[in-house]
Design a protein around this motif. Structure first.
Motif, short mmCIF file in Angstrom:
data_model
loop_
_atom_site.label_atom_id
_atom_site.label_comp_id
_atom_site.label_asym_id
_atom_site.label_seq_id
_atom_site.Cartn_x
_atom_site.Cartn_y
_atom_site.Cartn_z
N THR A 133 0.81 3.83 -3.19
CA THR A 133 0.34 5.20 -2.95
C THR A 133 1.43 6.20 -3.33
N LEU A 134 2.64 5.96 -2.82
CA LEU A 134 3.73 6.91 -3.05
C LEU A 134 4.10 6.98 -4.53
N GLU B 149 0.83 -1.21 0.00
CA GLU B 149 0.00 0.00 0.00
C GLU B 149 0.87 1.26 0.00
N PHE B 150 1.90 1.25 0.82
CA PHE B 150 2.83 2.39 0.90
C PHE B 150 3.44 2.64 -0.48
N PHE C 243 11.82 -0.60 2.88
CA PHE C 243 10.72 -0.31 3.81
C PHE C 243 11.07 -1.05 5.09
N LEU D 162 -0.11 5.25 7.69
CA LEU D 162 -0.14 3.79 7.73
C LEU D 162 0.23 3.28 9.13
N VAL E 94 5.93 2.19 10.66
CA VAL E 94 6.22 2.05 9.23
C VAL E 94 7.15 3.18 8.76
N ILE F 135 2.51 9.58 4.42
CA ILE F 135 1.91 8.27 4.14
C ILE F 135 2.39 7.26 5.19
N ALA F 136 3.67 7.34 5.52
CA ALA F 136 4.22 6.43 6.55
C ALA F 136 3.51 6.64 7.89
N ARG G 272 10.79 4.23 5.88
CA ARG G 272 11.75 3.86 4.84
C ARG G 272 13.15 4.20 5.34
#
Ligand code: HEC
Length: 189
Positions: free
Chosen positions: A42-43, A38-39, A183, A74, A82, A70-71, A84
């Motif tokens: 979306t990104l 999903e991450f 991730f 989520l 969550v 977004i992180a 990166r």
């Protein structure tokens, strides 16, 4: 496999798994993978739209603002932490901890040994000060679209826009197919 075995022996481990497409499903890993998907989707969608709209210089702001947002969204909706990370970060907020550094170095070694980066992942249940934690990392390959901002032939305009926001940027010089980062997800067990 040898490095994994050594890593496993070196830390307080409950279970360690090198995940690939063939690994039998682990419920936590499957959940983590779904969040990663999903991450990433979306990104990537927002990134591609921003590039189409106004080129890579325009899209830098999307990476800067949307990736952490977004992180955070989520993390809140899933109960996982969550994010990166990378061995060569653009934003030092994404700097890896010791465990992440080991796994990232191992991802590079696995790639050098010929493994496909796309499905590359690693999962481990670790003992932390807060108790048992499930940790999961999924390698992020460097695709064509990434090179405008992470490659070795960045236009002066894009380079200037990056320098302005990230004076300590290390995330350049990547080639197609390199492990750009990963991730990284964790959840209390
Ligand atoms: C438009 C420029 C741009 C493009 C294209 C781009 N990135 Fe980035 N990337 C950034 C910026 C800016 C950051 C810093 C984001 C932040 O502040 O958290 C970043 C951060 C990252 C990070 C987090 C770790 C770090 O270095 O701080 C990863 C991983 C990453 N990018 C991977 C990719 C991948 C994979 C692609 C291609 C699918 C890509 N990027 C395409 C600009 C870009």
């Amino acid at each position: 496999m040898k490095l994994i075995a050594r890593l496993a022996a070196a830390s307080a481990i409950l279970a360690a798994t090198t995940l690939s497409a063939e690994t039998p499903p682990n419920p936590n890993a499957a959940e983590a993978k779904a969040i990663v998907k999903e991450f990433a989707t979306t990104l990537q969608g927002e990134l591609q739209a921003a590039i189409k709209d106004g080129g890579p210089t325009n899209a830098i702001a999307v990476c800067q603002e949307r990736a952490p947002a977004i992180a955070a969204d989520l993390s809140e909706s899933s109960g996982w932490q969550v994010g990166r990370t990378s061995l060569k970060t653009r934003n030092s907020d994404n700097a890896p901890d010791a465990w992440e550094q080991k796994i990232l170095a191992d991802f590079d070694a696995r790639r050098a040994a010929g493994e496909d980066v796309q499905p590359m992942a690693y999962a481990e249940a670790v003992e932390t000060a807060d108790g048992k934690t499930f940790r999961f990392m999924k390698a992020i390959p460097t695709g064509e679209v990434c090179l405008a901002c992470h490659g070795s032939d960045i236009t002066p305009e894009v380079a200037a826009a990056i320098d302005e926001r990230y004076p300590d940027d290390m995330a350049r010089g990547y080639s197609l197919g390199d492990v750009r980062g990963a991730f990284s997800l964790s959840k209390p067990l």
